[in-house]
Design an enzyme around this catalytic site. Structure first.
Site, PDB file in Angstrom:
ATOM      1  N   LEU A 145       0.676  -0.956   0.324  1.00  0.00           N
ATOM      2  CA  LEU A 145       0.480  -0.139  -0.356  1.00  0.00           C
ATOM      3  C   LEU A 145       0.733   1.345   0.269  1.00  0.00           C
ATOM      4  O   LEU A 145       0.241   2.134  -0.562  1.00  0.00           O
ATOM      5  CB  LEU A 145      -0.403   0.257   0.821  1.00  0.00           C
ATOM      6  CG  LEU A 145      -1.626  -0.927   1.276  1.00  0.00           C
ATOM      7  CD1 LEU A 145      -2.491  -0.743   2.544  1.00  0.00           C
ATOM      8  CD2 LEU A 145      -3.097  -0.990   0.318  1.00  0.00           C
ATOM      9  N   ASP A 199       5.121  13.709  14.253  1.00  0.00           N
ATOM     10  CA  ASP A 199       5.148  13.637  12.567  1.00  0.00           C
ATOM     11  C   ASP A 199       3.842  13.667  12.134  1.00  0.00           C
ATOM     12  O   ASP A 199       3.209  13.317  11.525  1.00  0.00           O
ATOM     13  CB  ASP A 199       6.005  12.178  12.295  1.00  0.00           C
ATOM     14  CG  ASP A 199       6.262  12.066  10.880  1.00  0.00           C
ATOM     15  OD1 ASP A 199       6.788  13.422  10.358  1.00  0.00           O
ATOM     16  OD2 ASP A 199       6.203  10.923  10.536  1.00  0.00           O
TER      17      ASP A 199
END
Length: 736
Positions: free
Chosen positions: A393, A513
């Protein structure tokens, strides 16, 4: 299995060697014609037979082969070289002899004459019988004077009554004589009527009844249970011939001298018309072909040979069984060792991948960790088709994500992490612990993990519609355009998730992040915050983390970069960059922009100061939104990007402001809120606001107090937003 088949073949071969008999034909000569064995002195082909009398020709092919004795031109059914009681024999097919008046479907049979004179063959005295069929019949074998050999048959009613209780050929239409003359080499038949035999006048030949006569193997006749009266449908019958070697040529003489002194061969000679001859047999208790060198195997010889063969067979069988046993034991040991090594390797990987640290964390009540499923490596290999490249993916700094399907049919995302160094164990385990604590609709749910593989595997819920980054920066048919309302809702959902992480979790969590590629969209395009590999939990009274600088260029808080102190406002800065991406559709860092504007945050602030904001907005945003909403979000993003972290809003404030922009642009406030505004204008804040203030100062409120304060803060912010927009509309300064 293949080894077992080879051993079985070897055992059968050994057994076959042990059971194989002595040779029956000369070396390199054909031993069979169809199902007829051809022993020496008979043979097929040059140098395979003793002399021309014993030459055999094999005609036909494909299972229909037939052997013929060329010297007497007869088909051979069987050849016997050891009889023990009679001379050696050969069974041939002889034709039926009939009277001249006989006709059949095969045509008229004239009288025939068989003549073996001068050959080594004669009709066997004890095995054959003479049979004649016909009415008023007196049949005799011709040319054996002065001997008269034959029989009579009649078809009168008296003969039928007399023979009704007897066996076949008792005189009624059929007669039989079983004592064939010895050494018979000529066979012809005389047919006469019974009246002729008594001396009566001979009858007209054309009026004589049809008559038949033939020699036949009496044992064949008994076995086949054939009625001789049906002879008119026959062509040939089997007859047994005795044979001897009597032609004293050089070959036969040589053979006799070679055989007469052999202990395992017994030879005899007798008077055979017109010369003398001999035949040999293997000694009693032996078997084989006496006419070949080493053709007979006597009891002692055979016993020694069988003993030697038995020894070989035992050695081969024991060796095979031993080898098979050794192979099985080796295979079992290999499986046991392999399984043990596999377990040890899994234990090694589990320890190296932080399994022990995870167990300690999971067993600690302080973390309030929900139960996390530990998957086995086999299950996840099957789920991803052995981590097939077609299942990938996406790839990132933390690892590669595969699409998989579990045995229960659930679709999951399996993250195959990069190799975890011992120094990063705590960081990796941290993601599992943090995600186990989180239960929020806008945060990707961790289903479990597998630590017994070379690299760790994390199993998440599958989010089908890709990342926010793809929709903003990889626009195509697969990733359609996001409307302004969708962008506004996504921003609100991200802010809600971060607000939960910072304020509502049992321990505050800093994501560290936040970026558009870490925001996933589900099947309804709702946002899901992902990738908590670098996230950290902090104590309630702790204001920052001092760590090595980590993050993605373009989203990194400049204050954190300078001080190495990460705070909740560092996540706010990264979120501000995501807001700008939603507004502009631009990447955080791009080499296509000018040197000063390569960094999106710098480019955005500069455009805002120069009143060029609407020049850098995404086309979809300009088409779907109004100026007030754009300016509200742009000012919010500007505050998030402030260089001083303390002057940035909290995630709660950002969430409330985004919700306010969403709601006010669609509905007016209700009467209760209007009444609340009037009271607020006349006096101080109510209990909710006081609770909010108190909570913000102490930082130690319970979950119920936090919920109350959060609702109060939201309500206050909606009121302030509504009031500002109302004043704006009164002054006719708002957009449409």
């Amino acid at each position: 299995m293949q080894f077992v088949m080879q051993i079985t073949f070897l055992l059968l071969l050994t057994y076959g060697l042990a059971e194989a008999g002595p040779p029956i034909s000369k070396f390199n000569c054909t031993s069979w014609c169809g199902n007829v064995s051809i022993p020496y002195p008979f043979g097929i082909g040059p140098d395979c037979y003793l002399d021309k009398w014993f030459e055999v020709v094999c005609n036909g092919s494909g299972g229909s082969e037939k052997a013929f004795l060329t010297s007497i031109d007869m088909e051979v059914r069987q050849i016997n070289i050891n009889s023990y009681f009679y001379s050696p024999t050969v069974e041939v097919l002889m034709p039926i002899i009939s009277s001249k008046t006989c006709t059949s479907t095969r045509g008229t049979r004239s009288e025939r004459r068989m003549n073996f004179t001068g050959s080594p063959f004669s009709v066997s005295e004890y095995i054959n019988t003479f049979i004649s069929v016909g009415c008023d019949n007196f049949a005799t074998i011709a040319d054996i004077v002065p001997t008269v050999f034959g029989c009579t048959s009649d078809c009168t009613p008296r003969m039928k009554v007399e023979s009704s209780g007897l066996l076949r050929c008792s005189g009624f239409n059929c007669c039989e004589s079983r004592n064939v003359p010895s050494d018979l080499q000529v066979f012809a038949v005389d047919f006469r009527s019974l009246n002729q035999s008594k001396g009566s006048v001979q009858l007209n030949e054309s009026t004589e009844p049809c008559k038949y006569a033939f020699l036949v193997n009496k044992y064949w006749l008994d076995r086949s249970k054939t009625d001789p009266s049906s002879v008119n449908y026959w062509e040939y019958v089997p007859v047994v011939l005795d044979w001897r070697i009597f032609s004293w040529n050089s070959k036969s003489y040589e053979l006799f001298n070679f055989l007469k002194d052999k202990r395992d061969v017994s030879c005899s000679s007798s008077k055979l018309i017109p010369t003398s001859g001999f035949y040999c047999e293997c000694a009693l208790g032996s078997k084989g072909n006496p006419y070949l060198d080493g053709g007979c195997e006597g009891n002692m010889y055979m016993w020694r040979k069988r003993k030697a063969q038995l020894k070989i067979a035992i050695i081969v069988i024991c060796s095979s069984i031993g080898a098979m046993f050794l192979l099985i034991v080796t295979w079992l040991l290999y499986r046991v060792i392999k399984k043990r090594n596999k377990i040890k390797r899994k234990q090694k990987f589990f320890k190296r991948n932080g399994g022990l640290l995870l167990q300690q964390q999971l067993s600690s009540n302080a973390n309030n960790v929900q139960k996390t499923k530990l998957f086995n490596s086999k299950e996840l290999e099957n789920a991803t088709d052995r981590f097939n490249e077609n299942r990938i993916l996406g790839k990132g700094g933390q690892g590669t994500v595969y699409k998989g399907m579990l045995v229960d049919g659930n679709i999951v995302a399996i993250k195959k992490c990069n190799k975890v160094d011992e120094g990063n164990l705590e960081q990796f385990v941290n993601e599992i612990i943090i995600l186990s604590q989180i239960n929020h609709r806008n945060v990707v749910k961790l289903l479990g993990c597998c630590l017994e593989t070379e690299v760790p595997l994390l199993v998440y819920e599958f989010i089908p519609n890709g990342t926010l980054f793809q929709y903003l920066h990889e626009k195509n048919e697969e990733f359609p355009l996001l409307t302004w309302n969708m962008r506004l809702r996504i921003a609100t959902e991200i802010a809600g998730a971060l607000s939960y992480l910072h304020s509502a979790a049992s321990l505050p969590i800093y994501h560290r992040d936040i970026k558009s590629s870490n925001i996933l969209l589900d099947d309804k395009y709702k946002a899901k915050v992902a990738d908590f590999g670098t996230s950290r939990t902090v104590a309630i009274d702790q204001t920052h983390l001092t760590t090595l600088v980590y993050g993605t260029f373009g989203y990194l808080d400049p204050e954190y970069f300078q001080t190495s102190q990460f705070t909740d406002k560092s996540d706010v800065y990264s979120f501000g960059v995501v807001l700008i991406e939603l507004l502009t559709g631009e990447k955080p860092v791009s080499s296509t922009r000018s040197q000063e504007g390569r960094n999106l945050s710098t480019y955005f602030i500069h455009s805002l100061k120069e009143n060029h904001l609407f020049d850098i907005l995404d086309t979809q945003v300009k088409e779907d939104s109004n100026k007030d909403e754009i300016m509200a979000i742009a000012n919010l993003a500007k505050r998030c990007l402030h260089w001083n972290g303390k002057k940035r809003p909290t995630m709660i404030e950002i969430m409330i402001e985004l919700e306010g922009v969403q709601k006010v642009s669609h509905v007016e406030p209700n009467f209760e809120e209007l009444e609340y505004v009037r009271k607020e204008e006349r006096g101080p804040w109510n209990d909710a606001s006081i609770s909010t203030s108190s909570s913000s100062k102490t930082g130690t409120s319970s979950s119920s107090e936090h919920q109350t304060s959060l609702e109060g803060a939201k309500r206050q912010h909606r009121i302030r937003t509504w009031r500002a927009l109302r004043q704006c509309r009164i002054a006719h300064q708002c957009g449409q």
